[in-house]
Scaffold this motif. Structure first.
Motif: not given
Length: 376
Positions: A98-123
């Motif tokens: 879970c610790t490794e997954l959290k660490q790995g998911s953190s970057n992905e989450l940040e990336k996904t969050t950025s993409e979602q923010l961009a998508e939210i802006s487009q929306l």
């Protein structure tokens, strides 16, 4: 703590209490004193020794049973502890994962969050455009509702006018029917007159066609009467096959030439002799010496102006003689003839196209035109 452990602990406590209670008495067999038992139970009924012994046996049996169960419970506890240990190890592994997954998911989450923010802006932009489009559509719908309302009003007005027009047309139609009924008899009379007129016209057309046909016939008769004809005889001593070839070609070409002069060529039978009442064409085929061939062809033929000697040369165009036969045949045997004319033919082609034949046919036609007469 497991339920069986609690039960075992309670049972152990009861057993200890029982032992302490038993220690207060003297058993007859073992010499234990019983004063304490008597002192403690002076106010109560004293139990018999046998009952107490039975009670002790029951408790001992129960203790053995509990000991056996305790052993089983300990084994089960050991198994449970082992299982729990393994589960704790698995839980540690899961925590590490879970610790490794959290660490790995953190970057992905940040990336996904950025993409979602961009998508939210487009929306948001799209939502704004959608809102503007919605407002525009609402205005158009409002305008269309007003337009539909005007159309309904206009339709209602048109319907009233249409109904009035229908009523007016029905009245007019009724009047027209009455007029039509009154004028039907006149139409019948006019139809009868028209039928009579058509009959008369058909009769006139038939008569006109008859008159036109008669006019055409008169024109043909007039043309026939205005045409002239030439009765001409042919004489030849050559073989019938060659004679048919020569005379057939000669007659065809003379007929075509004289047709332009409105003159018909009428062939006359000639069986020999001095009496000739029509122009006579004598055919001579030059096969050896021209003089001997010409005399042979004219044997028994009168030397008159209405006799023309046709000298046929059986040669190709390039081999034809350059000197005409009338320059060669100048003796007394030929001086009385009306004309001496050169022509050419071949047994495969008949009278073919060449300068000699063109000139010769023209000279024969000129000779015959001297004798044209009115058609009978």
């Amino acid at each position: 703590m497991p339920p069986f452990t609690n039960s075992l602990q309670k049972l152990q406590e009861s057993l200890n209490e029982l032992k302490s209670e038993i220690d207060k008495y003297h058993c007859p067999k073992c010499g234990v004193r019983l004063e304490s038992y008597e002192e403690s139970n002076s106010a109560t009924v004293t139990p018999s020794y046998n009952q107490l012994e039975d009670r002790i046996l029951d408790l001992q049996n129960e203790c053995k049973s509990l000991a056996s169960k305790n052993k089983e419970y300990k084994e089960k506890i050991a198994e449970q502890e082992h299982t729990i240990s393994e589960q704790f190890k698995e839980l540690d592994r899961l925590r590490d994962a879970c610790t490794e997954l959290k660490q790995g998911s953190s970057n992905e989450l940040e990336k996904t969050t950025s993409e979602q923010l961009a998508e939210i802006s487009q929306l948001k932009v799209a939502a704004k455009a959608f809102a503007e489009e919605e407002e525009k559509l609402k205005r158009e719908i409002s305008e269309r509702d007003k337009y539909i309302e005007r159309l309904n009003s206009t339709q209602k007005t048109n319907k009233e006018q249409y109904e009035k027009s229908i009523q007016r047309l029905e009245d007019e139609n009724k009047r027209y029917k009455e007029k039509l009924k009154s004028s039907q008899s006149e139409v019948d009379k006019l139809s009868a007159k028209l039928a009579e007129k058509d009959r008369i016209n058909n009769d006139l057309v038939s008569r006109r066609l008859e008159i036109e046909e008669k006019c055409k016939q008169l024109e043909r008769d007039l043309e026939q009467r205005s045409r002239k004809e030439i009765g001409v005889g042919f004489h030849t001593t050559v073989a019938p096959s060659m004679s048919s070839l020569i005379l057939g070609g000669l007659t065809s070409r003379l007929t075509d030439r004289l047709a332009g002069e409105k003159v018909d060529l009428v062939r006359q039978a000639y069986s020999g002799g001095p009496d000739v009442n029509f122009p006579l064409l004598v055919v001579c085929v030059n096969v050896s010496r021209i003089g001997a061939d010409a005399k042979e062809a004219l044997k028994g033929i009168p030397k008159a102006k209405d006799v023309a000697l046709l000298v046929f040369h059986h040669k190709e165009a390039h081999a034809l003689p350059s000197q005409t036969s009338d320059k060669i045949l100048t003796g007394a045997d030929f001086s009385g003839l009306g004309s001496i004319i050169d022509l050419a033919f071949l047994s495969q082609r008949g009278i073919y196209e060449c300068d000699m034949n063109n000139v010769g046919i023209e000279r024969v036609a000129s000779f015959l035109l001297q004798y044209k007469t009115q058609r009978k």
